[in-house]
Motif scaffolding. Structure first.
Motif, PDB file in Angstrom:
ATOM      1  N   ILE A 437      32.331  45.254  38.877  1.00  0.00           N
ATOM      2  CA  ILE A 437      33.234  46.400  39.005  1.00  0.00           C
ATOM      3  C   ILE A 437      34.384  46.052  39.944  1.00  0.00           C
ATOM      4  O   ILE A 437      35.556  46.387  39.698  1.00  0.00           O
ATOM      5  N   SER A 438      34.050  45.349  41.035  1.00  0.00           N
ATOM      6  CA  SER A 438      35.077  44.923  41.977  1.00  0.00           C
ATOM      7  C   SER A 438      36.092  44.023  41.295  1.00  0.00           C
ATOM      8  O   SER A 438      37.307  44.166  41.495  1.00  0.00           O
ATOM      9  N   LEU A 439      35.618  43.068  40.478  1.00  0.00           N
ATOM     10  CA  LEU A 439      36.522  42.169  39.769  1.00  0.00           C
ATOM     11  C   LEU A 439      37.417  42.952  38.810  1.00  0.00           C
ATOM     12  O   LEU A 439      38.610  42.681  38.696  1.00  0.00           O
ATOM     13  N   ALA A 440      36.848  43.928  38.127  1.00  0.00           N
ATOM     14  CA  ALA A 440      37.638  44.749  37.213  1.00  0.00           C
ATOM     15  C   ALA A 440      38.738  45.489  37.981  1.00  0.00           C
ATOM     16  O   ALA A 440      39.888  45.570  37.527  1.00  0.00           O
ATOM     17  N   ILE A 441      38.396  46.029  39.148  1.00  0.00           N
ATOM     18  CA  ILE A 441      39.379  46.756  39.956  1.00  0.00           C
ATOM     19  C   ILE A 441      40.444  45.798  40.478  1.00  0.00           C
ATOM     20  O   ILE A 441      41.648  46.092  40.453  1.00  0.00           O
ATOM     21  N   GLN A 442      40.006  44.621  40.958  1.00  0.00           N
ATOM     22  CA  GLN A 442      40.957  43.670  41.520  1.00  0.00           C
ATOM     23  C   GLN A 442      41.948  43.178  40.476  1.00  0.00           C
ATOM     24  O   GLN A 442      43.144  43.048  40.747  1.00  0.00           O
ATOM     25  N   THR A 443      41.473  42.919  39.269  1.00  0.00           N
ATOM     26  CA  THR A 443      42.394  42.469  38.231  1.00  0.00           C
ATOM     27  C   THR A 443      43.313  43.601  37.785  1.00  0.00           C
ATOM     28  O   THR A 443      44.472  43.368  37.434  1.00  0.00           O
ATOM     29  N   ALA A 444      42.816  44.827  37.822  1.00  0.00           N
ATOM     30  CA  ALA A 444      43.676  45.974  37.513  1.00  0.00           C
ATOM     31  C   ALA A 444      44.782  46.093  38.553  1.00  0.00           C
ATOM     32  O   ALA A 444      45.954  46.328  38.231  1.00  0.00           O
ATOM     33  N   LEU A 445      44.417  45.919  39.823  1.00  0.00           N
ATOM     34  CA  LEU A 445      45.412  45.970  40.893  1.00  0.00           C
ATOM     35  C   LEU A 445      46.399  44.822  40.770  1.00  0.00           C
ATOM     36  O   LEU A 445      47.589  44.969  41.051  1.00  0.00           O
ATOM     37  N   SER A 446      45.889  43.662  40.389  1.00  0.00           N
ATOM     38  CA  SER A 446      46.762  42.502  40.256  1.00  0.00           C
ATOM     39  C   SER A 446      47.833  42.746  39.215  1.00  0.00           C
ATOM     40  O   SER A 446      48.928  42.195  39.290  1.00  0.00           O
ATOM     41  N   GLY A 447      47.515  43.586  38.228  1.00  0.00           N
ATOM     42  CA  GLY A 447      48.507  43.878  37.205  1.00  0.00           C
ATOM     43  C   GLY A 447      49.687  44.674  37.721  1.00  0.00           C
ATOM     44  O   GLY A 447      50.753  44.661  37.112  1.00  0.00           O
ATOM     45  N   VAL A 448      49.527  45.368  38.837  1.00  0.00           N
ATOM     46  CA  VAL A 448      50.634  46.146  39.388  1.00  0.00           C
ATOM     47  C   VAL A 448      51.157  45.538  40.680  1.00  0.00           C
ATOM     48  O   VAL A 448      52.133  46.021  41.239  1.00  0.00           O
ATOM     49  N   ALA A 449      50.523  44.479  41.175  1.00  0.00           N
ATOM     50  CA  ALA A 449      50.963  43.866  42.425  1.00  0.00           C
ATOM     51  C   ALA A 449      52.281  43.144  42.211  1.00  0.00           C
ATOM     52  O   ALA A 449      52.590  42.687  41.121  1.00  0.00           O
ATOM     53  N   GLY A 450      53.046  43.020  43.283  1.00  0.00           N
ATOM     54  CA  GLY A 450      54.340  42.374  43.185  1.00  0.00           C
ATOM     55  C   GLY A 450      54.306  40.893  43.494  1.00  0.00           C
ATOM     56  O   GLY A 450      55.296  40.198  43.272  1.00  0.00           O
ATOM     57  N   VAL A 451      53.191  40.376  44.013  1.00  0.00           N
ATOM     58  CA  VAL A 451      53.167  38.973  44.422  1.00  0.00           C
ATOM     59  C   VAL A 451      52.951  38.075  43.206  1.00  0.00           C
ATOM     60  O   VAL A 451      52.273  38.452  42.257  1.00  0.00           O
ATOM     61  N   PRO A 452      53.531  36.867  43.231  1.00  0.00           N
ATOM     62  CA  PRO A 452      53.427  35.993  42.054  1.00  0.00           C
ATOM     63  C   PRO A 452      52.149  35.179  41.988  1.00  0.00           C
ATOM     64  O   PRO A 452      51.838  34.618  40.934  1.00  0.00           O
ATOM     65  N   THR A 453      51.394  35.073  43.093  1.00  0.00           N
ATOM     66  CA  THR A 453      50.213  34.211  43.129  1.00  0.00           C
ATOM     67  C   THR A 453      48.996  35.006  43.577  1.00  0.00           C
ATOM     68  O   THR A 453      49.060  35.747  44.562  1.00  0.00           O
ATOM     69  N   LEU A 454      47.876  34.833  42.852  1.00  0.00           N
ATOM     70  CA  LEU A 454      46.630  35.529  43.159  1.00  0.00           C
ATOM     71  C   LEU A 454      45.520  34.507  43.300  1.00  0.00           C
ATOM     72  O   LEU A 454      45.424  33.577  42.494  1.00  0.00           O
ATOM     73  N   ILE A 455      44.693  34.674  44.326  1.00  0.00           N
ATOM     74  CA  ILE A 455      43.578  33.762  44.554  1.00  0.00           C
ATOM     75  C   ILE A 455      42.289  34.566  44.574  1.00  0.00           C
ATOM     76  O   ILE A 455      42.175  35.569  45.295  1.00  0.00           O
ATOM     77  N   PHE A 456      41.298  34.113  43.792  1.00  0.00           N
ATOM     78  CA  PHE A 456      39.985  34.744  43.744  1.00  0.00           C
ATOM     79  C   PHE A 456      38.962  33.729  44.251  1.00  0.00           C
ATOM     80  O   PHE A 456      38.764  32.669  43.645  1.00  0.00           O
ATOM     81  N   ASP A 457      38.324  34.069  45.362  1.00  0.00           N
ATOM     82  CA  ASP A 457      37.377  33.152  46.005  1.00  0.00           C
ATOM     83  C   ASP A 457      35.950  33.561  45.655  1.00  0.00           C
ATOM     84  O   ASP A 457      35.366  34.435  46.288  1.00  0.00           O
ATOM     85  N   GLU A 458      35.388  32.955  44.595  1.00  0.00           N
ATOM     86  CA  GLU A 458      34.011  33.183  44.156  1.00  0.00           C
ATOM     87  C   GLU A 458      33.685  34.662  43.986  1.00  0.00           C
ATOM     88  O   GLU A 458      32.640  35.146  44.412  1.00  0.00           O
ATOM     89  N   VAL A 459      34.609  35.377  43.351  1.00  0.00           N
ATOM     90  CA  VAL A 459      34.338  36.793  43.068  1.00  0.00           C
ATOM     91  C   VAL A 459      33.397  36.937  41.883  1.00  0.00           C
ATOM     92  O   VAL A 459      33.002  38.058  41.538  1.00  0.00           O
ATOM     93  N   ASP A 460      33.046  35.810  41.240  1.00  0.00           N
ATOM     94  CA  ASP A 460      32.147  35.872  40.086  1.00  0.00           C
ATOM     95  C   ASP A 460      30.697  35.576  40.456  1.00  0.00           C
ATOM     96  O   ASP A 460      29.882  35.244  39.595  1.00  0.00           O
ATOM     97  N   VAL A 461      30.379  35.677  41.749  1.00  0.00           N
ATOM     98  CA  VAL A 461      28.997  35.432  42.183  1.00  0.00           C
ATOM     99  C   VAL A 461      28.057  36.461  41.539  1.00  0.00           C
ATOM    100  O   VAL A 461      28.372  37.645  41.469  1.00  0.00           O
ATOM    101  N   GLY A 462      26.899  36.002  41.063  1.00  0.00           N
ATOM    102  CA  GLY A 462      25.881  36.908  40.549  1.00  0.00           C
ATOM    103  C   GLY A 462      26.006  37.241  39.085  1.00  0.00           C
ATOM    104  O   GLY A 462      25.308  38.139  38.597  1.00  0.00           O
ATOM    105  N   ILE A 463      26.893  36.552  38.348  1.00  0.00           N
ATOM    106  CA  ILE A 463      27.019  36.817  36.924  1.00  0.00           C
ATOM    107  C   ILE A 463      26.873  35.505  36.161  1.00  0.00           C
ATOM    108  O   ILE A 463      26.939  34.420  36.730  1.00  0.00           O
TER     109      ILE A 463
END
Length: 551
Positions: A437-463
């Motif tokens: 759910i957190s990953l879904a929210i973070q990617t949704a936010l990334s779609g409206v963020a103004g910064v050009p670079t996004l870093i995800f540090d092991e947000v896929d743990v447990g799947i």
């Protein structure tokens, strides 16, 4: 976007130079190899707090430099121009040097800069989503900030906060006026008496230096008169006066000059002295004419100076500060008069309250609109991430009283399976579900963020499994519009990268080091096969890895 990263003598890294490409970049490596070192080093270059323990053993200092391409970022370019760091070639370099003692220096495009400016520049460039970001999502404040970020409502939220504080200040002033009226009345009476005493001095209050000078002249007028007359006698009127003798000397020198013209310069100097002497005598006569005994004026000045000294002692200031003290007292009296005007104070409080209500209602409208859209978007993402039938509801609950953050609290309510009633995020979702759910929210936010670079540090743990494939697809899609860097342990995610970095750990005697390298096509097959098969890599796992990369 991030184009290059240089790391020297940081933790287990001796020296690494990395070039980055657009799109999705994945970073993999065995457990304990130091995959998060890259993100931690980059965070230092962006202004994070530094400690001496980050310097590699045996080295004097660590150095991290991050290079960004900033073309197409007008807000950042304007900020760099204003701060004096404007790049010449569309490139921005943020550099951090940390010595073994923990002291650090920061640089922007080669010029020294405070950490605050490093952080301000970073806000335009990059967002880092850490592997524990989903834990923060359990806090109501974080949920509210997530919604405001999605709504683009941070400026309005700041306006609401300012309006709330202004209302509280106005309210407190009105309450203080009602509660402390007697104390202010006592203060006003004392100030009024002090102002009357100071005003009684009139214009003399601001003429301390002039009065002192005049008093000194009148107190010594006899000495001045006698001295003036003696000077006039000696220079011009008495027997053997200097002016007469100088005249005779000038006449004799004129006669000598008639015989010897070389004396002309001496004659000119002597004639000039004679003229200066005449002017001095004339000035002394004018001065003496204005000197007279005036005992009444001297008595008046004695009284004024006495009053000024008395008031200065009373108010514990120097006499020349009495004029400014009167201004301060009068200003304070005006404040007290305003604070006693309860009608005016109530009117200011009412105006502040009306402003807060208007701003808070506008913020609430933005939140309600965003809540519906974000709920729908995250719910759709949850279905992609093996939470079919689950849904996220963002509920706006009225606050019991006006708050600095607005008139509503934000609550993320989730049902992870069909048929279950929505409940608070922290109580309903399991650890793995919360991560998704957190990953879904973070990617949704990334779609409206103004910064050009996004870093995800092991947000896929447990799947894993099909969920991991969905995560990989989601991150790859995000990479179509942003530069995305993902630290992952999932082959399904790693196979989606347009660029692949691998961290390895090496032992050299008593030293252990981490190395980061860019993988070519063959090396990627081997790395994906390792992630699939562990220590035992077979032809089958290699074939599977190649198929994943091809797909």
């Amino acid at each position: 976007m991030l184009s290059h990263l240089s790391i020297r003598n940081y933790l287990l890294v001796e020296s690494v130079e990395l070039d980055f490409a657009p799109g999705l970049t994945v970073l993999t490596g065995e457990t304990g190899a130091g995959k998060s070192i890259l993100v931690d080093a980059l965070a230092l270059a962006l202004g994070d707090r530094a400690e001496g323990g980050v310097v590699r053993q045996g080295a004097a200092r660590a150095e991290i430099a991050a290079e960004f391409v900033v073309d197409g970022l007008p807000a950042l370019t304007a900020w760099l121009d204003e701060a004096g760091f404007a790049p010449d070639d569309g490139t921005l370099i943020l550099r951090r040097v940390i010595d073994a003692g923990g002291r650090s220096r920061a640089f922007i495009n080669g010029s020294a800069a405070p950490l605050t400016q490093l952080k301000e520049a970073a806000d335009f460039l990059l967002d880092i989503h850490g592997q524990h970001a989903h834990h923060a999502l359990l806090r109501p404040q974080t949920q509210r900030e997530v919604l405001d970020a999605y709504a683009g409502a941070f400026p309005q939220a700041a306006a609401v906060c300012d309006a709330w504080h202004a209302w509280q200040t106005a309210r407190q002033r009105r309450l203080d006026a009602e509660t402390h009226s007697q104390a202010r009345q006592i203060e006003r009476e004392g100030l009024t008496l002090a102002v009357e005493e100071l005003r009684a001095l009139g214009e003399d209050l601001a003429r301390w230096d002039e009065i002192q000078t005049e008093h000194a002249r009148l107190a010594h007028v006899t000495t001045l008169i006698e001295g003036g007359q003696a000077l006039i006698q000696g220079l011009d009127e008495g027997e053997g006066a200097l002016s007469s003798r100088l005249g005779e000397m000038c006449a004799r020198l004129d006669a000598m000059q008639a015989v010897d013209g070389s004396l002309g310069e001496v004659a000119a100097l002597l004639n000039s002295a004679s003229a200066d002497l005449a002017e001095a005598v004339h000035a002394l006569r004018r001065y003496a004419d204005h000197l007279s005994l005036d005992p009444e004026r001297l008595a008046d000045l004695d009284r004024v100076l006495g009053d000024m000294h008395r008031l200065a002692r009373k108010h514990r200031v120097q006499p020349d500060a009495l004029a400014s003290l009167l201004d301060d007292y009068q200003a304070r009296l005006a404040e007290l008069a305003a604070s006693d005007d309860l009608d005016a104070l109530q009117a200011k409080e009412d105006a502040a309250w009306a402003r807060y209500q208007a701003d808070a209602k506008q913020l609430g409208a933005l939140r309600r609109k965003a809540a519906a859209a974000l709920s729908k978007q995250v719910t759709a993402a949850m279905h992609e991430l093996a939470l079919a039938g689950g849904h996220l509801d963002i509920v706006l609950q009225p606050t019991g009283e006006p708050r600095a953050h607005g008139l509503e609290d934000v609550a993320f309510m989730v049902a992870s399976h069909p048929g279950l009633p929505p409940g608070p995020l922290g109580k309903v979702a399991s650890g793995g579900e919360l991560s998704r759910i957190s990953l879904a929210i973070q990617t949704a936010l990334s779609g409206v963020a103004g910064v050009p670079t996004l870093i995800f540090d092991e947000v896929d743990v447990g799947i894993g499994g099909s969920v991991a494939e969905a995560v990989g697809r989601r991150l790859a899609k995000l990479g179509e519009t942003r530069q995305v860097l993902v630290i992952t342990h999932l082959p399904q995610v790693a196979a989606r990268g347009a660029q692949h970095l691998r961290v390895t750990r090496q032992a050299n005697g008593s030293f252990v080091s981490s190395n980061i390298e860019t993988l070519d096509a063959d090396a990627r097959v081997e790395e994906i096969a390792r992630m699939l098969g562990g220590l035992r890599i077979t032809a089958t796992t290699r074939q599977h890895a190649a198929e994943m990369l091809a797909g």
